[in-house]
Design a protein around this motif. Structure first.
Motif, mmCIF file in Angstrom:
data_model
loop_
_atom_site.group_PDB
_atom_site.id
_atom_site.type_symbol
_atom_site.label_atom_id
_atom_site.label_comp_id
_atom_site.label_asym_id
_atom_site.label_seq_id
_atom_site.Cartn_x
_atom_site.Cartn_y
_atom_site.Cartn_z
ATOM 1 N N THR A 120 0.828 -1.119 0.021
ATOM 2 C CA THR A 120 -0.270 0.013 0.028
ATOM 3 C C THR A 120 0.908 1.278 0.093
ATOM 4 N N GLN A 121 1.893 1.053 0.849
ATOM 5 C CA GLN A 121 2.885 2.621 0.826
ATOM 6 C C GLN A 121 3.562 2.795 -0.176
ATOM 7 N N LYS A 122 4.294 1.680 -0.872
ATOM 8 C CA LYS A 122 4.915 1.540 -1.801
ATOM 9 C C LYS A 122 4.278 2.344 -3.176
ATOM 10 N N PHE A 123 3.068 2.412 -3.266
ATOM 11 C CA PHE A 123 2.060 2.836 -4.104
ATOM 12 C C PHE A 123 2.271 4.475 -4.109
ATOM 13 N N ILE A 124 2.318 5.161 -2.919
ATOM 14 C CA ILE A 124 2.449 6.530 -3.212
ATOM 15 C C ILE A 124 3.892 7.072 -3.507
ATOM 16 N N ASN A 125 4.772 6.205 -3.051
ATOM 17 C CA ASN A 125 6.131 6.730 -3.180
ATOM 18 C C ASN A 125 6.900 6.440 -4.443
ATOM 19 N N CYS A 126 5.979 6.153 -5.257
ATOM 20 C CA CYS A 126 6.549 5.638 -6.706
ATOM 21 C C CYS A 126 5.873 6.368 -7.745
ATOM 22 N N ASP A 127 6.718 6.984 -8.688
ATOM 23 C CA ASP A 127 6.259 7.873 -9.758
ATOM 24 C C ASP A 127 6.057 7.058 -11.119
ATOM 25 N N ASP A 128 6.720 5.888 -11.212
ATOM 26 C CA ASP A 128 6.980 5.006 -12.518
ATOM 27 C C ASP A 128 5.532 4.133 -12.662
ATOM 28 N N GLU A 129 4.894 4.515 -13.662
ATOM 29 C CA GLU A 129 3.577 3.722 -13.740
ATOM 30 C C GLU A 129 3.823 2.392 -13.958
ATOM 31 N N ASP A 130 4.662 1.979 -14.873
ATOM 32 C CA ASP A 130 4.939 0.531 -14.839
ATOM 33 C C ASP A 130 4.949 -0.322 -13.582
ATOM 34 N N ILE A 131 5.745 0.522 -12.725
ATOM 35 C CA ILE A 131 6.141 -0.198 -11.400
ATOM 36 C C ILE A 131 4.844 -0.178 -10.675
ATOM 37 N N ASN A 132 4.217 0.808 -10.531
ATOM 38 C CA ASN A 132 2.928 1.000 -9.734
ATOM 39 C C ASN A 132 1.942 -0.047 -10.449
ATOM 40 N N SER A 133 1.733 -0.341 -11.590
ATOM 41 C CA SER A 133 1.034 -1.278 -12.074
ATOM 42 C C SER A 133 1.095 -2.809 -11.604
ATOM 43 N N GLU A 134 2.569 -2.941 -11.346
ATOM 44 C CA GLU A 134 2.657 -4.178 -11.001
ATOM 45 C C GLU A 134 2.618 -4.339 -9.510
ATOM 46 N N ILE A 135 2.993 -3.243 -8.521
ATOM 47 C CA ILE A 135 2.319 -3.072 -7.435
ATOM 48 C C ILE A 135 0.916 -3.194 -7.069
ATOM 49 N N ASP A 136 0.089 -2.572 -7.864
ATOM 50 C CA ASP A 136 -1.334 -2.711 -7.815
ATOM 51 C C ASP A 136 -1.806 -4.207 -8.037
ATOM 52 N N LYS A 137 -1.294 -4.928 -9.008
ATOM 53 C CA LYS A 137 -1.708 -6.327 -9.383
ATOM 54 C C LYS A 137 -1.086 -7.071 -8.016
ATOM 55 N N ILE A 178 -7.308 4.791 -16.125
ATOM 56 C CA ILE A 178 -7.995 5.289 -14.807
ATOM 57 C C ILE A 178 -7.077 6.696 -14.649
ATOM 58 N N ILE A 179 -5.799 6.324 -14.561
ATOM 59 C CA ILE A 179 -5.052 7.568 -14.064
ATOM 60 C C ILE A 179 -4.660 8.857 -15.070
ATOM 61 N N VAL A 180 -5.263 8.546 -16.208
ATOM 62 C CA VAL A 180 -5.080 9.472 -17.059
ATOM 63 C C VAL A 180 -5.797 10.945 -16.586
ATOM 64 N N HIS A 181 -6.907 10.614 -15.851
ATOM 65 C CA HIS A 181 -7.570 11.729 -15.193
ATOM 66 C C HIS A 181 -7.126 12.012 -13.997
ATOM 67 N N GLU A 182 -6.933 13.619 -13.884
ATOM 68 C CA GLU A 182 -6.058 14.201 -12.671
ATOM 69 C C GLU A 182 -6.930 13.884 -11.481
ATOM 70 N N GLY A 183 -6.156 13.378 -10.513
ATOM 71 C CA GLY A 183 -6.670 13.092 -9.007
ATOM 72 C C GLY A 183 -6.880 11.635 -8.900
ATOM 73 N N ASN A 184 -7.002 10.890 -10.140
ATOM 74 C CA ASN A 184 -7.356 9.529 -9.790
ATOM 75 C C ASN A 184 -6.188 8.727 -9.371
ATOM 76 N N LYS A 185 -5.097 8.930 -9.293
ATOM 77 C CA LYS A 185 -4.006 8.169 -8.902
ATOM 78 C C LYS A 185 -4.350 8.086 -7.198
ATOM 79 N N GLU A 186 -4.428 9.338 -6.839
ATOM 80 C CA GLU A 186 -4.722 9.615 -5.163
ATOM 81 C C GLU A 186 -5.994 8.715 -4.804
#
Lengths: 233, 233
Positions: free
Chosen positions: B130-147, B184-192
């Motif tokens: 859950t934490q890694k998720f906010i601390n990372c800007d690389d979307e490919d990595i975020n996508s992996e963390i999400d899964k 989803i995240i192309v929309h502003e604020g959705n990442k948060e």
């Protein structure tokens, strides 16, 4: 249509091409596949590779290889997936409780969806299955009606995946408990309780009430599960 | 151990004997199967039958046939079942909505079960994801963390069947939508919003609240589904 294959794991590519034909709608349920000889010529691979691919598809439950007649895409996937799932379950060491848990989740949700999507025609079929239940003393027949009732609701969920998974899970449950019903109805009055539970589920469908349908199905399965647990294994 | 075979569909019986060995615990995950030559001798069937059986088990995803090394029972069933399910889904004409519906049911229930069964160790792992998720800007990595976050919850459900079906379904979802997150995240604020939804799910796990976990997961998936539907296909 087909195109020649050149590579290492040949049988995988044979399956891939058959998959592509299915994806493009060139092969449908019940269709006959080209003969082994014709596949050998079109794909330019060995007969052994073709046979490996066909066997694999047969084990998976997707095609039916009939001696002297050729191979057919199955018209229905009744026992499909059962083979891989059952082996996997053994390897994973999954137990009866896990299978039961999965079944409960799927059936409760299927009931919820079915209540919203059931057609008038399906309601009549379900009512008939509910009624037959009290008018019959033959337990073997009742047991069949019972199964049909549950399958009908899964079907009425309108989601083929849910229907397929439930069929597979039910087959597995049947392997553990030869006949869950018989364990329940040895207790006096339980036959009437089962009928009234089925009737509650049916009435919820008639009212198209998702929450009532889910609740009624949950109560029914919890009741059945209580007796299932009485067995030593 | 093995015993000689005499009958019609020989490869089926080869599979049956392998199944029996698994059932009896003589073959386990990661174990090496006897060589083709040895199977031919022990089962007294043709090499072709042995290969058909092994190929079928390979397609199912249960064994791994390594060139020059022999066949092994897979240590994990990552993509297992995917092959038969995906072909079946094509034949059944099941669509994205059905797959999504099944995924939602399974994930919501998995979250409910996980909240009750998650260990302290697993809670730490989930918190990290859950934490890694906010601390990372690389979307490919975020996508992996999400899964990984979603898989972890499925794993914490403690039900291997639910875990396996969810893995299969997720793979299928990925085939339809290459990367749901990106839509989803192309929309502003959705990442948060996604982060805060994951965090809500995590907090429900921490409180071991089944109803909160199910609610949080349902809201998260409904939110994601809304954006998924924006696509034309």
């Amino acid at each position: 249509m087909f195109s020649p294959i050149k590579s290492t794991k040949v049988y995988e590519q044979v399956i891939e091409q058959i998959k592509n034909m299915i994806d493009q709608g060139m092969l449908k349920k019940g269709d006959k596949l080209p003969s082994e000889r014709s596949l050998v010529q079109q794909l330019e691979v060995s007969r052994a590779s073709i046979r490996e691919a066909l066997r694999a598809l047969e084990v998976i439950g997707l095609i039916d290889c009939r001696q002297g007649e050729g191979s057919y895409i199955k018209a229905s996937f009744q026992d499909n997936l059962f083979e891989p799932l059952s082996i996997m379950f053994m390897l994973e060491g999954s137990n009866q409780e896990e299978i039961w848990e999965l079944r409960k989740i799927m059936e409760v949700e299927a009931a919820g969806l079915a209540s919203k999507r059931i057609t008038d025609e399906q309601l009549i079929e379900l009512k008939e299955l509910t009624q037959k239940f009290i008018n019959c003393d033959d337990e073997d027949i009742n047991s069949e009606i019972d199964k049909k009732f549950h399958y009908k609701i899964a079907e009425c969920s309108g989601n083929v995946l849910i229907f397929d998974i439930l069929k597979t899970v039910s087959t597995l449950v049947d392997h553990f408990i030869k006949d869950a019903r018989k364990l329940i109805i040895v207790h006096e009055g339980n036959k009437e309780i089962l009928f009234s539970q089925h009737n509650e589920i049916y009435l919820a469908m008639e009212r198209h009430s998702s929450s009532d349908a889910r609740k009624a199905m949950r109560e029914h399965l919890d009741f059945a599960n209580k007796y299932k647990s009485e067995r030593t294994i």
